[in-house]
Design a protein around this motif. Structure first.
Motif, PDB file in Angstrom:
ATOM      1  N   ASN A   1       0.852  -1.201   0.000  1.00 28.27           N
ATOM      2  CA  ASN A   1       0.000   0.000   0.000  1.00 28.27           C
ATOM      3  C   ASN A   1       0.879   1.239   0.000  1.00 28.27           C
ATOM      4  O   ASN A   1       0.611   2.215   0.695  1.00 28.27           O
ATOM      5  CB  ASN A   1      -0.945  -0.017   1.206  1.00 28.27           C
ATOM      6  N   GLY A   2       1.941   1.172  -0.771  1.00 21.98           N
ATOM      7  CA  GLY A   2       2.807   2.326  -0.957  1.00 21.98           C
ATOM      8  C   GLY A   2       3.561   2.730   0.295  1.00 21.98           C
ATOM      9  O   GLY A   2       3.467   2.082   1.351  1.00 21.98           O
ATOM     10  N   SER A   3       4.305   3.817   0.159  1.00 25.24           N
ATOM     11  CA  SER A   3       4.977   4.386   1.325  1.00 25.24           C
ATOM     12  C   SER A   3       3.946   4.854   2.337  1.00 25.24           C
ATOM     13  O   SER A   3       4.247   5.001   3.523  1.00 25.24           O
ATOM     14  CB  SER A   3       5.841   5.579   0.904  1.00 25.24           C
ATOM     15  N   THR A   4       2.738   5.094   1.871  1.00 21.44           N
ATOM     16  CA  THR A   4       1.667   5.509   2.782  1.00 21.44           C
ATOM     17  C   THR A   4       1.591   4.539   3.964  1.00 21.44           C
ATOM     18  O   THR A   4       1.595   4.964   5.126  1.00 21.44           O
ATOM     19  CB  THR A   4       0.324   5.546   2.004  1.00 21.44           C
ATOM     20  N   ALA A   5       1.561   3.233   3.668  1.00 26.37           N
ATOM     21  CA  ALA A   5       1.479   2.242   4.747  1.00 26.37           C
ATOM     22  C   ALA A   5       2.750   2.264   5.592  1.00 26.37           C
ATOM     23  O   ALA A   5       2.695   2.128   6.819  1.00 26.37           O
ATOM     24  CB  ALA A   5       1.271   0.851   4.162  1.00 26.37           C
TER      25      ALA A   5
ATOM     26  N   VAL B   1       4.959  17.392   5.935  1.00 29.34           N
ATOM     27  CA  VAL B   1       4.907  15.933   5.801  1.00 29.34           C
ATOM     28  C   VAL B   1       3.811  15.548   4.820  1.00 29.34           C
ATOM     29  O   VAL B   1       2.849  16.286   4.620  1.00 29.34           O
ATOM     30  CB  VAL B   1       4.580  15.211   7.138  1.00 29.34           C
ATOM     31  N   HIS B   2       3.963  14.380   4.255  1.00 27.94           N
ATOM     32  CA  HIS B   2       2.906  13.816   3.406  1.00 27.94           C
ATOM     33  C   HIS B   2       1.722  13.469   4.301  1.00 27.94           C
ATOM     34  O   HIS B   2       1.891  13.206   5.495  1.00 27.94           O
ATOM     35  CB  HIS B   2       3.453  12.556   2.733  1.00 27.94           C
ATOM     36  N   GLN B   3       0.539  13.426   3.726  1.00 24.79           N
ATOM     37  CA  GLN B   3      -0.646  13.168   4.560  1.00 24.79           C
ATOM     38  C   GLN B   3      -0.614  11.802   5.238  1.00 24.79           C
ATOM     39  O   GLN B   3      -1.305  11.597   6.231  1.00 24.79           O
ATOM     40  CB  GLN B   3      -1.921  13.357   3.774  1.00 24.79           C
TER      41      GLN B   3
ATOM     42  N   VAL C   1      12.892   8.329   8.322  1.00 23.10           N
ATOM     43  CA  VAL C   1      12.955   9.170   7.124  1.00 23.10           C
ATOM     44  C   VAL C   1      11.916   8.713   6.102  1.00 23.10           C
ATOM     45  O   VAL C   1      11.895   7.551   5.701  1.00 23.10           O
ATOM     46  CB  VAL C   1      14.371   9.176   6.502  1.00 23.10           C
ATOM     47  N   ASP C   2      11.065   9.663   5.740  1.00 21.82           N
ATOM     48  CA  ASP C   2      10.149   9.425   4.628  1.00 21.82           C
ATOM     49  C   ASP C   2      10.960   9.663   3.359  1.00 21.82           C
ATOM     50  O   ASP C   2      11.152  10.795   2.922  1.00 21.82           O
ATOM     51  CB  ASP C   2       8.957  10.384   4.731  1.00 21.82           C
ATOM     52  N   GLU C   3      11.481   8.563   2.820  1.00 24.34           N
ATOM     53  CA  GLU C   3      12.335   8.623   1.635  1.00 24.34           C
ATOM     54  C   GLU C   3      11.547   8.084   0.436  1.00 24.34           C
ATOM     55  O   GLU C   3      12.087   7.359  -0.413  1.00 24.34           O
ATOM     56  CB  GLU C   3      13.595   7.776   1.902  1.00 24.34           C
ATOM     57  N   ALA C   4      10.254   8.447   0.401  1.00 22.66           N
ATOM     58  CA  ALA C   4       9.377   7.954  -0.670  1.00 22.66           C
ATOM     59  C   ALA C   4       9.978   8.252  -2.045  1.00 22.66           C
ATOM     60  O   ALA C   4       9.816   7.475  -2.975  1.00 22.66           O
ATOM     61  CB  ALA C   4       7.990   8.586  -0.550  1.00 22.66           C
ATOM     62  N   HIS C   5      10.665   9.391  -2.148  1.00 25.95           N
ATOM     63  CA  HIS C   5      11.229   9.778  -3.451  1.00 25.95           C
ATOM     64  C   HIS C   5      12.701   9.397  -3.587  1.00 25.95           C
ATOM     65  O   HIS C   5      13.419   9.997  -4.390  1.00 25.95           O
ATOM     66  CB  HIS C   5      11.048  11.293  -3.663  1.00 25.95           C
ATOM     67  N   GLY C   6      13.156   8.416  -2.801  1.00 30.80           N
ATOM     68  CA  GLY C   6      14.594   8.140  -2.812  1.00 30.80           C
ATOM     69  C   GLY C   6      14.997   6.690  -2.976  1.00 30.80           C
ATOM     70  O   GLY C   6      16.114   6.324  -2.606  1.00 30.80           O
TER      71      GLY C   6
ATOM     72  N   GLN D   1      10.599   3.779   1.396  1.00 28.18           N
ATOM     73  CA  GLN D   1      10.855   4.151  -0.003  1.00 28.18           C
ATOM     74  C   GLN D   1       9.746   3.637  -0.916  1.00 28.18           C
ATOM     75  O   GLN D   1       9.382   2.468  -0.851  1.00 28.18           O
ATOM     76  CB  GLN D   1      12.179   3.538  -0.485  1.00 28.18           C
ATOM     77  N   SER D   2       9.252   4.520  -1.774  1.00 30.40           N
ATOM     78  CA  SER D   2       8.279   4.101  -2.794  1.00 30.40           C
ATOM     79  C   SER D   2       9.062   3.517  -3.967  1.00 30.40           C
ATOM     80  O   SER D   2       9.417   4.236  -4.898  1.00 30.40           O
ATOM     81  CB  SER D   2       7.449   5.284  -3.279  1.00 30.40           C
ATOM     82  N   THR D   3       9.298   2.229  -3.910  1.00 31.88           N
ATOM     83  CA  THR D   3      10.043   1.565  -4.990  1.00 31.88           C
ATOM     84  C   THR D   3       9.359   1.827  -6.335  1.00 31.88           C
ATOM     85  O   THR D   3      10.000   1.964  -7.362  1.00 31.88           O
ATOM     86  CB  THR D   3      10.109   0.047  -4.707  1.00 31.88           C
ATOM     87  N   HIS D   4       8.039   1.929  -6.282  1.00 28.25           N
ATOM     88  CA  HIS D   4       7.278   2.141  -7.527  1.00 28.25           C
ATOM     89  C   HIS D   4       7.493   3.529  -8.125  1.00 28.25           C
ATOM     90  O   HIS D   4       7.328   3.713  -9.317  1.00 28.25           O
ATOM     91  CB  HIS D   4       5.780   1.912  -7.276  1.00 28.25           C
ATOM     92  N   LYS D   5       7.857   4.512  -7.301  1.00 31.76           N
ATOM     93  CA  LYS D   5       7.965   5.870  -7.843  1.00 31.76           C
ATOM     94  C   LYS D   5       9.218   6.050  -8.700  1.00 31.76           C
ATOM     95  O   LYS D   5       9.200   6.776  -9.672  1.00 31.76           O
ATOM     96  CB  LYS D   5       8.023   6.901  -6.709  1.00 31.76           C
ATOM     97  N   LEU D   6      10.317   5.434  -8.288  1.00 31.55           N
ATOM     98  CA  LEU D   6      11.590   5.714  -8.960  1.00 31.55           C
ATOM     99  C   LEU D   6      12.227   4.507  -9.609  1.00 31.55           C
ATOM    100  O   LEU D   6      13.100   4.646 -10.447  1.00 31.55           O
ATOM    101  CB  LEU D   6      12.589   6.300  -7.950  1.00 31.55           C
TER     102      LEU D   6
HETATM  103  C1  LIG Z   1       6.882  12.601   0.631  1.00 31.42           C
HETATM  104  C2  LIG Z   1       5.914  11.487   0.379  1.00 31.42           C
HETATM  105  N1  LIG Z   1       5.745  10.545   1.325  1.00 31.42           N
HETATM  106  C3  LIG Z   1       4.897   9.520   1.145  1.00 31.42           C
HETATM  107  C4  LIG Z   1       4.172   9.394  -0.006  1.00 31.42           C
HETATM  108  C5  LIG Z   1       3.236   8.241  -0.170  1.00 31.42           C
HETATM  109  O1  LIG Z   1       3.767   7.346  -1.082  1.00 31.42           O
HETATM  110  P1  LIG Z   1       2.901   6.227  -1.838  1.00 31.42           P
HETATM  111  O2  LIG Z   1       2.231   6.930  -2.966  1.00 31.42           O
HETATM  112  O3  LIG Z   1       3.919   5.234  -2.266  1.00 31.42           O
HETATM  113  O4  LIG Z   1       1.935   5.675  -0.863  1.00 31.42           O
HETATM  114  C6  LIG Z   1       4.315  10.349  -1.025  1.00 31.42           C
HETATM  115  C7  LIG Z   1       3.528  10.246  -2.259  1.00 31.42           C
HETATM  116  O5  LIG Z   1       3.558  11.071  -3.126  1.00 31.42           O
HETATM  117  C8  LIG Z   1       5.209  11.426  -0.825  1.00 31.42           C
HETATM  118  O6  LIG Z   1       5.376  12.369  -1.758  1.00 31.42           O
END
Ligand SMILES: Cc1ncc(COP(=O)(O)O)c(C=O)c1O
Length: 488
Positions: free
Chosen positions: A90-94, A116-118, A196-201, A224-229
């Motif tokens: 469920n993404g970095s969200t989880a 911060v991200h939501q 560290v929220d390294e979603a973009h890293g 880390q959002s492996t799917h993003k990068l």
């Molecule tokens: C800084 C940051 N943290 C977390 C998230 C959530 O990542 P995900 O979309 O993989 O759930 C995002 C998504 O854009 C983000 O920009």
């Protein structure tokens, strides 16, 4: 690791199971594609359904892995510089939610930047934690928020020594990396972890021209959002941990609360394959990506009327490094907003950005981009500039960001979120407690968080952002005529 470099335990087992003849009396209902819509099969192909399997005995269990998922996660930990890694569906969200829930109990304090991200706000609400917000460094000229600074973290910890964790976002959406090493050292001097929220890293650390990854700089946990990068499928992400400041059992427990009991094996296998791809070819793929980004950066910055966020432009203490694969182009000298430029590029020039904002457009250049994509991007900007050059620069009002640190919540976001609420016209809501999250773009720093007092300054600021063409997100009424408040 080198012996296992090419192994894909999860993907391999999934393919074996998918190809094994048997009568399936388990979920999902499409039974390896036989019952799937013909329309779906026509577009997606048959094979994808064959591997859309549940937690069969051979396929391990995401929530208590002992087999192929366990091995695949161990391989991932090795490649991404962690001691333990969890796969996320469920993404970095989880991952961000679980990181907070694993470190904070009801009423515990956590230091985090306002931008911060939501998912971090969701984590705070789930945990019942009390956020101690630090305002990130904000570059008024660029209209971009950077990272939090070691100094700000130090002051916050002196004021709140019983804090349970520090969370920071690095890199930011704009590719800006903060001073993770110094912040980790400060957090550790209080015996607490840096998350560290390294979603973009997820791609960091694979090439010496990219910033190092957070764990290598002393962070205790990175999501880390492996799917993003990288090459994983959307929603596939990873949570990595090092050291002994985190209770790893609680991380697993928290993930059980926020992830599905029917995780998609397509997503899990894509993580396994993305890890293997980076283990084998990471440096090479990143060298190519950096080359493409460098061409785009050079050519676009030569186009009159455009400027690109570069290492030289930023002098903020919240800026330690920049991921050069992230391209943020300022278009205001063409008398365009980022939103306007985005529309023209997307609708007429066949180029689609990741994130438009008032002054900028941000592009993600990754291992999936080709030289043709970069040419199209450069041509797109050349055309855009040709039609808009000569226009005088867009004049946007400089809007002073209010001092948001003074707005310490009176109740936890959780209490505000679950309390009875009422909707008030905006003028009548001043000095009430917000039950909504209200975040203007730019600069993506929430002005109100559930539990905070709605001040006249906050409302004036939000209205000024709207009047300048910005957007308000996170709340029900994005025009801000009304707002939900805590009804005591
Ligand atoms: C800084 C940051 N943290 C977390 C998230 C959530 O990542 P995900 O979309 O993989 O759930 C995002 C998504 O854009 C983000 O920009």
């Amino acid at each position: 690791m080198s012996a296992d470099r090419d192994a894909t335990p999860l993907l391999t087992a999934l393919i074996e199971q998918g190809n094994k003849p048997h009568a399936p009396f388990y979920t999902p209902g499409h039974k390896r594609g036989v019952g799937a819509s013909e329309l779906l099969k026509k577009h997606f192909g048959d094979r994808v359904f064959r591997y859309d399997l549940p937690e069969l005995p051979e396929l391990d269990n995401l929530h208590a892995p002992t087999g192929i998922i366990h091995t695949a996660q161990e391989l991932a930990a090795d490649v991404f510089g962690a001691e333990q890694t969890w796969f996320l569906v469920n993404g970095s969200t989880a991952g961000v939610m679980a990181a907070i829930m694993a470190t904070c109990r009801e009423g515990d304090k956590i230091i985090l930047p306002r931008n911060v991200h939501q998912s971090a706000i969701a984590g705070v609400i789930h945990a019942g934690a009390m956020p101690i917000f630090i305002q990130p460094e904000y570059d008024q000229e660029l209209d971009i928020a950077h990272c939090i600074t070691p100094e700000a973290v130090k002051i916050a910890l002196e004021m709140h020594p019983n804090t349970k964790a520090v969370l920071m976002v690095s890199p930011t959406y704009y590719g800006v990396v903060g001073d993770i090493a110094a912040i980790a050292a400060i957090a550790h001097s209080y015996g607490i972890p840096l998350l560290v929220d390294e979603a973009h890293g997820a791609h960091l650390g694979f090439h010496s021209d990219l910033p190092p990854r957070a764990l290598s700089l002393g962070a205790d946990l990175a999501v880390q959002s492996t799917h993003k990068l990288l090459g994983a499928m959307t929603q596939a992400a990873m949570l990595h941990v090092r050291g002994n400041l985190l209770d790893r059992g609680r991380v697993s427990q928290a993930l059980r609360l926020v992830q599905s009991t029917s995780p998609s094996y397509l997503l899990l296998a894509s993580l396994d394959a993305a890890r293997q791809q980076m283990a084998r070819l990471g440096k090479e793929l990143m060298a190519r990506t950096l080359d493409l980004a460098s061409t785009a950066r050079k050519k676009i910055s030569q186009i009159e009327g455009l400027s690109i966020l570069g290492r030289d432009l930023v002098t903020s203490p919240g800026f330690q490094d920049l991921d050069l694969t992230r391209l943020t182009v300022n278009v205001t000298d063409l008398n365009l907003t980022g939103y306007g430029a985005d529309e023209i590029l997307h609708d007429r020039l066949g180029v689609t950005a990741e994130l438009p904002s008032l002054r900028h457009l941000t592009f993600i250049i990754s291992l999936g981009n080709t030289a043709e994509d970069i040419e199209r991007l450069i041509d797109g900007f050349a055309n855009l500039a040709r039609y808009h050059r000569g226009n005088k620069a867009l004049e946007l009002p400089a809007i002073d960001l209010p001092d948001l640190e003074i707005n310490t919540p009176t109740i936890t976001p959780r209490q505000a979120y679950f309390a009875p609420t009422k909707t008030l016209p905006i003028a009548a809501a001043i000095w009430e407690i917000s039950s909504e999250f209200v975040c203007p773009y730019p600069p993506g720093i929430p002005v109100l968080i559930p539990g905070e007092v709605i001040t006249p300054t906050a409302i004036e600021y939000l209205q000024a952002v709207l009047a300048a063409g910005g957007e308000i997100t996170g709340c029900r009424d994005s025009n801000l005529h009304s707002i939900e408040v805590y009804s005591s």
